[in-house]
Design an enzyme around this catalytic site. Structure first.
Site, mmCIF file in Angstrom:
data_model
loop_
_atom_site.group_PDB
_atom_site.id
_atom_site.type_symbol
_atom_site.label_atom_id
_atom_site.label_comp_id
_atom_site.label_asym_id
_atom_site.label_seq_id
_atom_site.Cartn_x
_atom_site.Cartn_y
_atom_site.Cartn_z
ATOM 1 N N GLY A 18 -33.107 8.418 5.536
ATOM 2 C CA GLY A 18 -32.871 7.481 6.562
ATOM 3 C C GLY A 18 -32.683 8.610 7.442
ATOM 4 O O GLY A 18 -33.138 8.990 9.227
ATOM 5 N N LYS A 188 -45.574 20.476 -6.621
ATOM 6 C CA LYS A 188 -46.008 20.051 -7.527
ATOM 7 C C LYS A 188 -46.571 18.757 -6.692
ATOM 8 O O LYS A 188 -45.754 17.582 -5.803
ATOM 9 C CB LYS A 188 -45.613 19.013 -8.526
ATOM 10 C CG LYS A 188 -45.576 20.298 -9.489
ATOM 11 C CD LYS A 188 -46.178 21.250 -9.648
ATOM 12 C CE LYS A 188 -47.489 21.114 -11.490
ATOM 13 N NZ LYS A 188 -48.362 21.962 -11.462
ATOM 14 N N GLN A 193 -49.632 12.514 -4.720
ATOM 15 C CA GLN A 193 -50.724 11.511 -4.655
ATOM 16 C C GLN A 193 -50.681 9.968 -4.885
ATOM 17 O O GLN A 193 -51.422 9.045 -4.331
ATOM 18 C CB GLN A 193 -51.814 12.373 -5.517
ATOM 19 C CG GLN A 193 -52.213 13.892 -4.689
ATOM 20 C CD GLN A 193 -52.716 14.590 -5.248
ATOM 21 O OE1 GLN A 193 -54.071 14.196 -5.906
ATOM 22 N NE2 GLN A 193 -52.948 16.028 -5.634
ATOM 23 N N CYS A 387 -7.905 3.333 8.211
ATOM 24 C CA CYS A 387 -7.762 1.408 7.900
ATOM 25 C C CYS A 387 -6.589 1.318 6.833
ATOM 26 O O CYS A 387 -5.847 1.901 7.312
ATOM 27 C CB CYS A 387 -8.997 1.271 7.150
ATOM 28 S SG CYS A 387 -8.545 -0.740 7.222
ATOM 29 N N GLY A 389 -6.026 3.723 4.838
ATOM 30 C CA GLY A 389 -4.830 5.167 5.065
ATOM 31 C C GLY A 389 -3.587 5.061 6.237
ATOM 32 O O GLY A 389 -2.351 4.780 6.263
ATOM 33 N N HIS A 516 -11.677 1.901 12.302
ATOM 34 C CA HIS A 516 -12.264 3.041 12.005
ATOM 35 C C HIS A 516 -13.217 3.550 12.632
ATOM 36 O O HIS A 516 -14.052 3.527 13.427
ATOM 37 C CB HIS A 516 -13.608 2.220 10.811
ATOM 38 C CG HIS A 516 -13.974 1.991 9.517
ATOM 39 N ND1 HIS A 516 -12.884 2.226 8.296
ATOM 40 C CD2 HIS A 516 -12.977 0.534 8.706
ATOM 41 C CE1 HIS A 516 -12.102 1.655 7.145
ATOM 42 N NE2 HIS A 516 -12.690 0.343 7.424
ATOM 43 N N GLU A 518 -14.220 6.134 12.726
ATOM 44 C CA GLU A 518 -15.373 6.796 12.260
ATOM 45 C C GLU A 518 -17.042 6.190 12.169
ATOM 46 O O GLU A 518 -18.063 7.138 12.278
ATOM 47 C CB GLU A 518 -15.222 7.276 10.714
ATOM 48 C CG GLU A 518 -15.585 6.099 9.416
ATOM 49 C CD GLU A 518 -14.635 5.469 9.537
ATOM 50 O OE1 GLU A 518 -13.126 5.566 10.220
ATOM 51 O OE2 GLU A 518 -14.157 4.776 8.408
HETATM 52 N N1 GLN Z 1 -8.010 -2.725 1.857
HETATM 53 C C1 GLN Z 1 -7.835 -2.641 2.762
HETATM 54 C C2 GLN Z 1 -7.988 -4.675 3.415
HETATM 55 O O1 GLN Z 1 -8.755 -5.080 3.192
HETATM 56 C C3 GLN Z 1 -8.114 -1.807 3.932
HETATM 57 C C4 GLN Z 1 -9.282 -1.955 4.348
HETATM 58 C C5 GLN Z 1 -10.287 -0.887 4.622
HETATM 59 O O2 GLN Z 1 -9.422 0.604 4.880
HETATM 60 N N2 GLN Z 1 -11.516 -0.722 5.411
HETATM 61 O O3 GLN Z 1 -7.609 -4.792 4.580
#
Ligand code: GLN
Length: 550
Positions: A18, A188, A193, A387, A389, A516, A518
């Protein structure tokens, strides 16, 4: 006429195909071409949403809600672009559309056969993705390794395409070159190959071999591979281990990979500019300090490797933000189960500059994570919730600040009467009908930020768009009560009035998002929330013995 570069793997998986694909894409993009990257996964799963991240790695989410392989995240990060579902396919999704077409009589009464219909469907999807992205060049990564039954039809697609457009298709084999001997320096080439021979038996010949090894390939080994695999001089590219994945494009260019590939496709580089990438690498190599971030997760019992792959975008986002502030990130996994069993151990959180509680599913480790969040809130430790969290941070606040003792989420306790995090009616129906695949709140949703909040300051604008993947939501029934107790609702989705970000005032940094972030951080454009989280971590950083001494 678009050009196609296929990337296939040899010998074994997990050697960075990737990253190699992303790096080739990056180099060609920096040579002045419009490049898109496509992933083909050999799974029968229709998308990656139903795959367990502890086995398969992170489920990456695109703007349009497609749940896909983590490699798509690498493509987006390297190319600094947002891709769509057109750029991802699995065996399952390809078969599903062929079967749906057959049911709709789209084959006009013909016998529908695996060959050629499946490879032709693959080719037509690649062409659609090229069109959608207005690409000059598509890099298509085929999951798995050559010689497996499950990707044979994808190799067949390459063969058919090459037959139709011999001038426009190039094939790169990313192969592992193990090292043996006392110092581990005896490379190697035989497995590679065999991989090349496997390709030949599928009617394909590699144009380029990327030799993944712990060290750069010496000239002798390169010549041997070129000779044995029937490659032209210079077509074996060294792909040694590097400290940061962002060094890979620069490393590939040392062996003139773009020149070699462009020549095969009769293209000429329009310009060559990897400068911002080079600047990034020199920032990574010359940090001015360290920032120590802890991620509280549930322990999987199989070590860091699995956790690393499950949270790859979170890790990359921390790195991007740290590089922005010229810091070397030191990232450690913290076991939530431990905080449940032994509350004393929460004190270790004090030795971190910032704490993240990332996304997740199910109720294991939940109470430990809530304890960790409480500790961060009470001890002014910068905290970022993602999320799950965010959901747990809301529950913690409800329980310990607003006095709602039984506060919980419908995900953990269906009968709880105080579900601060709840499931929406439409989701309830889906769960009852066992319609799990592709049915969460997925993809990009807009969010309006409240002026004066940390989030607003970080983004510097009022309307933002972020990606989601969750079934449960902040329960608006409790919104007023929580706000009256001091919780800040910093971001709301205006269309559906859904809470997207919570914050706590009078704290160095306590921000948690239902989305999210991230998924949208890029190496040269760190995500605003991660950037300001790391900034806060640096500001509150206690001087360590090391930093005082130096
Ligand atoms: N389990 C939680 C939900 O479904 C949070 C999901 C997550 O953190 N992506 O709402």
């Amino acid at each position: 006429m678009p050009k196609y570069i296929f990337v296939v793997g040899g010998v074994m998986s997990g050697v960075g195909k990737g990253v190699a694909t992303s790096s080739i894409a990056k180099i060609l993009q920096s040579s002045g071409f419009s490049v898109t990257a496509i992933k083909i996964d050999p799974y029968v799963n229709v998308d990656a949403g139903t795959m367990n991240p502890t086995e398969h790695g992170e489920v990456f989410v695109l703007d349009d809600g497609m749940e896909c392989d983590q490699d798509m995240g690498n493509y987006e990060r390297f190319l600094d672009t947002s891709l769509s579902s057109a750029n991802y396919m699995t065996t399952g999704s390809v078969y599903l559309s062929v079967i749906n077409k057959e049911r709709a009589m789209e084959y006009g009464g013909k016998c529908v056969e695996v060959v050629p219909q499946i490879p032709l469907e693959v080719i037509s999807r690649i062409d659609k993705a090229i069109k959608a992205n207005k690409a000059d060049i598509a890099i298509i990564e085929v999951g798995g390794t050559v010689g497996e039954y499950q990707n044979i039809l994808f190799l067949e697609a390459i063969r058919i395409l090459k037959l139709k457009k011999p001038e426009d298709v190039a094939l790169a084999l990313v192969s592992y070159v193990p090292s043996l001997g006392a110092g581990g320096t005896e490379l190697k080439t035989k497995p590679t190959q065999y991989a090349a021979r496997s390709l030949e038996s599928a009617g394909l010949h590699p144009d380029i071999i990327l030799a993944r090894a712990s060290v750069p390939l010496d000239q002798k080994r390169k010549e041997k591979l070129e000779f044995m695999c029937g490659l032209q001089e210079g077509d074996v590219i060294s792909a040694p281990n590097v400290e940061s994945i962002y060094e890979v494009p620069i490393n590939f260019e040392k062996d003139n990979i773009s020149e070699r590939i462009l020549k095969k496709l009769s293209l000429r580089a329009k310009n060559k500019d990897l400068k911002d990438w080079q600047d990034l690498v020199s920032k990574i190599r010359n940090p001015k300090g360290k920032v120590k971030i802890g991620i509280v997760g549930k322990y999987f019992g199989s070590g860091d490797f699995i956790l690393t792959d499950s949270y790859i975008s979170v890790l990359e986002s921390i790195k991007h933000a740290s590089y922005f502030w010229d810091q070397k990130p030191v990232i450690e996994w913290l076991n939530a189960d431990e905080y449940e069993k032994n509350p004393e151990s929460l004190n270790e959180l004090k030795s971190y500059d910032g704490i993240i509680v990332p996304g997740g599913f199910g109720n294991r480790g939940i109470e430990g994570k809530i304890q960790a969040i409480k500790f961060c809130r009470e001890n002014n430790i910068p905290f970022l919730g993602l999320c799950l969290g965010m959901q747990l941070a809301t529950i913690e606040f409800a329980r310990n600040v607003a006095g709602i003792k039984n506060a919980s989420s419908a995900e953990f306790e269906q009968k709880n009467t105080e579900n601060i995090i709840d499931v929406m009616e439409e989701q309830k129906a889906l769960i009852e009908e066992k319609k799990y695949g592709g049915t969460m709140r997925l993809g990009a949703y807009s969010c309006k930020l409240l002026r004066g909040t940390k989030s607003y300051e970080a983004y510097g604008e009022e309307m933002i768009s972020e990606r989601h993947r969750h079934r449960y939501e902040f329960n608006n029934k409790y919104r007023k009560q929580l706000e009256e107790n001091g919780l800040t609702i910093a971001g709301v989705n205006p269309e559906r009035d859904l809470v997207e970000i919570i914050e706590i005032k009078d704290h160095p940094f306590f921000v948690a998002s239902q989305f999210h972030p991230e998924f949208k951080s890029r190496p040269l454009k760190p995500h605003p929330l991660f950037r300001e989280f790391v900034n806060a971590a640096l500001k509150t950083k206690k001087p360590t013995f090391e930093s005082v001494g130096s």
